[in-house]
Motif scaffolding. Sequence first.
Motif, PDB file in Angstrom:
ATOM      1  N   VAL A 103       0.847  -1.191   0.000  1.00  0.00           N
ATOM      2  CA  VAL A 103       0.000   0.000   0.000  1.00  0.00           C
ATOM      3  C   VAL A 103       0.886   1.245   0.000  1.00  0.00           C
ATOM      4  CG1 VAL A 103      -1.726   1.338   1.266  1.00  0.00           C
ATOM      5  CG2 VAL A 103      -1.894  -1.164   1.176  1.00  0.00           C
ATOM      6  N   ARG A 104       0.557   2.208  -0.855  1.00  0.00           N
ATOM      7  CA  ARG A 104       1.243   3.498  -0.919  1.00  0.00           C
ATOM      8  C   ARG A 104       0.185   4.587  -0.875  1.00  0.00           C
ATOM      9  NH1 ARG A 104       4.177  -0.066  -0.395  1.00  0.00           N
ATOM     10  NH2 ARG A 104       6.110  -0.598  -1.486  1.00  0.00           N
ATOM     11  N   CYS A 105       0.386   5.587  -0.016  1.00  0.00           N
ATOM     12  CA  CYS A 105      -0.624   6.630   0.137  1.00  0.00           C
ATOM     13  C   CYS A 105       0.051   7.992   0.299  1.00  0.00           C
ATOM     14  CB  CYS A 105      -1.507   6.332   1.348  1.00  0.00           C
ATOM     15  SG  CYS A 105      -2.943   7.407   1.483  1.00  0.00           S
ATOM     16  N   ILE A 106      -0.518   9.016  -0.336  1.00  0.00           N
ATOM     17  CA  ILE A 106       0.020  10.369  -0.242  1.00  0.00           C
ATOM     18  C   ILE A 106      -1.089  11.341   0.148  1.00  0.00           C
ATOM     19  CG2 ILE A 106      -0.365  10.879  -2.701  1.00  0.00           C
ATOM     20  CD1 ILE A 106       2.280  12.468  -2.605  1.00  0.00           C
ATOM     21  N   VAL A 107      -0.759  12.313   0.983  1.00  0.00           N
ATOM     22  CA  VAL A 107      -1.708  13.356   1.381  1.00  0.00           C
ATOM     23  C   VAL A 107      -1.751  14.405   0.267  1.00  0.00           C
ATOM     24  CG1 VAL A 107      -2.280  15.115   3.080  1.00  0.00           C
ATOM     25  CG2 VAL A 107      -1.208  12.971   3.818  1.00  0.00           C
ATOM     26  N   THR A 108      -2.937  14.683  -0.240  1.00  0.00           N
ATOM     27  CA  THR A 108      -3.078  15.664  -1.325  1.00  0.00           C
ATOM     28  C   THR A 108      -3.603  17.006  -0.844  1.00  0.00           C
ATOM     29  OG1 THR A 108      -5.298  14.813  -1.822  1.00  0.00           O
ATOM     30  CG2 THR A 108      -3.430  13.861  -3.043  1.00  0.00           C
ATOM     31  N   GLU A 109      -4.231  17.047   0.362  1.00  0.00           N
ATOM     32  CA  GLU A 109      -4.728  18.314   0.915  1.00  0.00           C
ATOM     33  C   GLU A 109      -4.571  18.309   2.433  1.00  0.00           C
ATOM     34  OE1 GLU A 109      -8.686  19.361  -0.217  1.00  0.00           O
ATOM     35  OE2 GLU A 109      -8.381  18.860  -2.329  1.00  0.00           O
ATOM     36  N   PHE A 110      -4.298  19.500   3.018  1.00  0.00           N
ATOM     37  CA  PHE A 110      -4.216  19.678   4.465  1.00  0.00           C
ATOM     38  C   PHE A 110      -5.280  20.678   4.896  1.00  0.00           C
ATOM     39  CE2 PHE A 110      -0.056  18.206   3.225  1.00  0.00           C
ATOM     40  CZ  PHE A 110       0.341  17.378   4.259  1.00  0.00           C
ATOM     41  N   ASP A 111      -5.773  20.537   6.129  1.00  0.00           N
ATOM     42  CA  ASP A 111      -6.766  21.482   6.630  1.00  0.00           C
ATOM     43  C   ASP A 111      -6.069  22.686   7.267  1.00  0.00           C
ATOM     44  OD1 ASP A 111      -5.845  20.708   9.138  1.00  0.00           O
ATOM     45  OD2 ASP A 111      -7.552  19.395   9.551  1.00  0.00           O
ATOM     46  N   GLN A 112      -6.859  23.536   7.925  1.00  0.00           N
ATOM     47  CA  GLN A 112      -6.315  24.763   8.507  1.00  0.00           C
ATOM     48  C   GLN A 112      -5.333  24.478   9.644  1.00  0.00           C
ATOM     49  OE1 GLN A 112      -9.725  27.105   9.591  1.00  0.00           O
ATOM     50  NE2 GLN A 112     -10.096  27.797   7.486  1.00  0.00           N
ATOM     51  N   GLU A 113      -5.404  23.297  10.241  1.00  0.00           N
ATOM     52  CA  GLU A 113      -4.475  22.922  11.306  1.00  0.00           C
ATOM     53  C   GLU A 113      -3.288  22.120  10.773  1.00  0.00           C
ATOM     54  OE1 GLU A 113      -6.733  20.805  14.169  1.00  0.00           O
ATOM     55  OE2 GLU A 113      -7.874  22.565  14.813  1.00  0.00           O
ATOM     56  N   ASP A 114      -3.150  22.132   9.449  1.00  0.00           N
ATOM     57  CA  ASP A 114      -2.060  21.418   8.788  1.00  0.00           C
ATOM     58  C   ASP A 114      -2.119  19.908   8.988  1.00  0.00           C
ATOM     59  OD1 ASP A 114      -0.916  23.702   7.698  1.00  0.00           O
ATOM     60  OD2 ASP A 114       0.297  24.070   9.482  1.00  0.00           O
ATOM     61  N   LYS A 115      -3.316  19.400   9.203  1.00  0.00           N
ATOM     62  CA  LYS A 115      -3.499  17.965   9.277  1.00  0.00           C
ATOM     63  C   LYS A 115      -4.108  17.460   7.977  1.00  0.00           C
ATOM     64  CE  LYS A 115      -3.863  17.338  14.269  1.00  0.00           C
ATOM     65  NZ  LYS A 115      -4.663  16.773  15.388  1.00  0.00           N
ATOM     66  N   PRO A 116      -3.850  16.220   7.601  1.00  0.00           N
ATOM     67  CA  PRO A 116      -4.366  15.690   6.328  1.00  0.00           C
ATOM     68  C   PRO A 116      -5.888  15.738   6.274  1.00  0.00           C
ATOM     69  CG  PRO A 116      -2.680  14.246   7.208  1.00  0.00           C
ATOM     70  CD  PRO A 116      -2.990  15.236   8.286  1.00  0.00           C
ATOM     71  N   SER A 117      -6.400  16.268   5.176  1.00  0.00           N
ATOM     72  CA  SER A 117      -7.850  16.285   4.976  1.00  0.00           C
ATOM     73  C   SER A 117      -8.259  15.474   3.753  1.00  0.00           C
ATOM     74  CB  SER A 117      -8.346  17.725   4.828  1.00  0.00           C
ATOM     75  OG  SER A 117      -7.734  18.357   3.709  1.00  0.00           O
ATOM     76  N   ARG A 118      -7.324  15.169   2.898  1.00  0.00           N
ATOM     77  CA  ARG A 118      -7.616  14.328   1.731  1.00  0.00           C
ATOM     78  C   ARG A 118      -6.362  13.526   1.397  1.00  0.00           C
ATOM     79  NH1 ARG A 118     -11.582  14.628  -2.206  1.00  0.00           N
ATOM     80  NH2 ARG A 118     -12.215  16.669  -1.398  1.00  0.00           N
ATOM     81  N   MET A 119      -6.576  12.236   1.123  1.00  0.00           N
ATOM     82  CA  MET A 119      -5.456  11.353   0.821  1.00  0.00           C
ATOM     83  C   MET A 119      -5.796  10.485  -0.385  1.00  0.00           C
ATOM     84  SD  MET A 119      -4.741  10.275   4.805  1.00  0.00           S
ATOM     85  CE  MET A 119      -3.476   9.097   4.437  1.00  0.00           C
ATOM     86  N   LEU A 120      -4.765  10.109  -1.115  1.00  0.00           N
ATOM     87  CA  LEU A 120      -4.941   9.272  -2.291  1.00  0.00           C
ATOM     88  C   LEU A 120      -3.963   8.106  -2.187  1.00  0.00           C
ATOM     89  CD1 LEU A 120      -6.156   8.827  -5.152  1.00  0.00           C
ATOM     90  CD2 LEU A 120      -4.243  10.181  -6.031  1.00  0.00           C
ATOM     91  N   GLY A 121      -4.478   6.882  -2.347  1.00  0.00           N
ATOM     92  CA  GLY A 121      -3.608   5.721  -2.193  1.00  0.00           C
ATOM     93  C   GLY A 121      -3.829   4.666  -3.263  1.00  0.00           C
ATOM     94  N   VAL A 122      -2.861   3.790  -3.387  1.00  0.00           N
ATOM     95  CA  VAL A 122      -2.959   2.642  -4.301  1.00  0.00           C
ATOM     96  C   VAL A 122      -2.495   1.412  -3.538  1.00  0.00           C
ATOM     97  CG1 VAL A 122      -2.557   4.011  -6.375  1.00  0.00           C
ATOM     98  CG2 VAL A 122      -0.610   2.972  -5.193  1.00  0.00           C
ATOM     99  N   ARG A 123      -2.941   0.250  -3.974  1.00  0.00           N
ATOM    100  CA  ARG A 123      -2.395  -0.979  -3.416  1.00  0.00           C
ATOM    101  C   ARG A 123      -2.093  -1.957  -4.539  1.00  0.00           C
ATOM    102  NH1 ARG A 123      -6.958  -4.168   0.155  1.00  0.00           N
ATOM    103  NH2 ARG A 123      -8.381  -4.801  -1.503  1.00  0.00           N
ATOM    104  N   ILE A 124      -1.079  -2.770  -4.316  1.00  0.00           N
ATOM    105  CA  ILE A 124      -0.547  -3.653  -5.343  1.00  0.00           C
ATOM    106  C   ILE A 124      -0.414  -5.052  -4.755  1.00  0.00           C
ATOM    107  CG2 ILE A 124       1.359  -4.034  -6.964  1.00  0.00           C
ATOM    108  CD1 ILE A 124       2.153  -1.076  -6.425  1.00  0.00           C
ATOM    109  N   ASP A 125      -0.801  -6.038  -5.522  1.00  0.00           N
ATOM    110  CA  ASP A 125      -0.629  -7.429  -5.106  1.00  0.00           C
ATOM    111  C   ASP A 125       0.850  -7.798  -5.268  1.00  0.00           C
ATOM    112  OD1 ASP A 125      -0.529 -10.202  -4.836  1.00  0.00           O
ATOM    113  OD2 ASP A 125      -2.521 -10.481  -5.689  1.00  0.00           O
ATOM    114  N   ILE A 126       1.535  -7.999  -4.153  1.00  0.00           N
ATOM    115  CA  ILE A 126       2.962  -8.337  -4.189  1.00  0.00           C
ATOM    116  C   ILE A 126       3.201  -9.750  -3.629  1.00  0.00           C
ATOM    117  CG2 ILE A 126       3.732  -5.940  -4.025  1.00  0.00           C
ATOM    118  CD1 ILE A 126       4.247  -6.475  -1.009  1.00  0.00           C
ATOM    119  N   ASP A 127       2.167 -10.576  -3.606  1.00  0.00           N
ATOM    120  CA  ASP A 127       2.267 -11.880  -2.966  1.00  0.00           C
ATOM    121  C   ASP A 127       3.357 -12.748  -3.604  1.00  0.00           C
ATOM    122  OD1 ASP A 127       0.881 -13.541  -0.857  1.00  0.00           O
ATOM    123  OD2 ASP A 127       0.784 -14.920  -2.546  1.00  0.00           O
ATOM    124  N   ASP A 128       3.385 -12.811  -4.930  1.00  0.00           N
ATOM    125  CA  ASP A 128       4.389 -13.639  -5.605  1.00  0.00           C
ATOM    126  C   ASP A 128       5.795 -13.127  -5.329  1.00  0.00           C
ATOM    127  OD1 ASP A 128       2.424 -15.260  -6.616  1.00  0.00           O
ATOM    128  OD2 ASP A 128       2.322 -14.248  -8.557  1.00  0.00           O
TER     129      ASP A 128
END
Length: 283
Positions: A77-102
């Motif tokens: 899983v990889r996730c990045i914060v794309t927006e912060f609120d007025q308190e500089d905390k994450p308000s929107r995040m975008l992530g992807v996940r990849i099957d790495i079992d093999d």
Amino acid sequence: MATDVWFATPSYFTMLGYVPVEGPADRQAELEKIHPDDREYVLNTIKSILNSKTTTNYYKYEARIRHSNGDYRWIGVRCIVTEFDQEDKPSRMLGVRIDIDDIQKAHSQVEWLAHHDPLTKLSNRVALHKTFHKIMTPDTKLALLFIDLDHFKNINDSLGHSIGDQLLLAVADRMRTLVASDGYVARQGGDEFIILLPAEQEAQLTKRITLIKEGLAARYHIDQHQFFITPSIGVSLYPRNGKDFDTLYKRADTAMYYAKHSGRNQFVFLAKKCRLFPHVPSP
């Protein structure tokens, strides 16, 4: 995290065999699919971003997640914060996940092969070296046994490597039983093995090595064949004969060659100044 509004694309669900969820998804339900041993690590990773006022805007983790068939697969899983609120905390995040079992299983296999003998499944010398340093303390007393099977080459030459391999497997099984729970066994290669044993009392150690020698020399049944194969054993003691694994290994190897060239089917100790003390088998 309970107030999150959380969306996922159809492939997020179908990757693990689930029916896609339309509209907002249930983050808690997804978290419960994570393997129990990985769940706390994943939650702490996510909270490190959601609950902190830092400039960090990215996290990643690898964890086992339950497939719809009940099995667990490794997912990255990889996730990045794309927006912060007025308190500089994450308000929107975008992530992807990849099957790495093999990939993960391939890495695990490579790691296993780096520390085990592929034939007998015993630890190898590299793994035993690491074990030695893990269990070693200033008060520890250990014996390192270097074992070579007498005339093993004759079996390979006369009956073939398939029979020879089966005999090595039988020898390895006996060693596991003889060493039990307080010792460690490794295959050095070919017909050579290494054992680490506690050595608090030398008299008891001598009795135990005698039992190992006799146990390994008992009859073997391989297919329609019966074998008697004896061991030559060299013994070095920690800390008497050396304070590191390589020194003990070399000195036990020297003692083993002395045992072999002195008639085989015996074990030899190194004394404090590395003189050789053979234990000759009774007639």
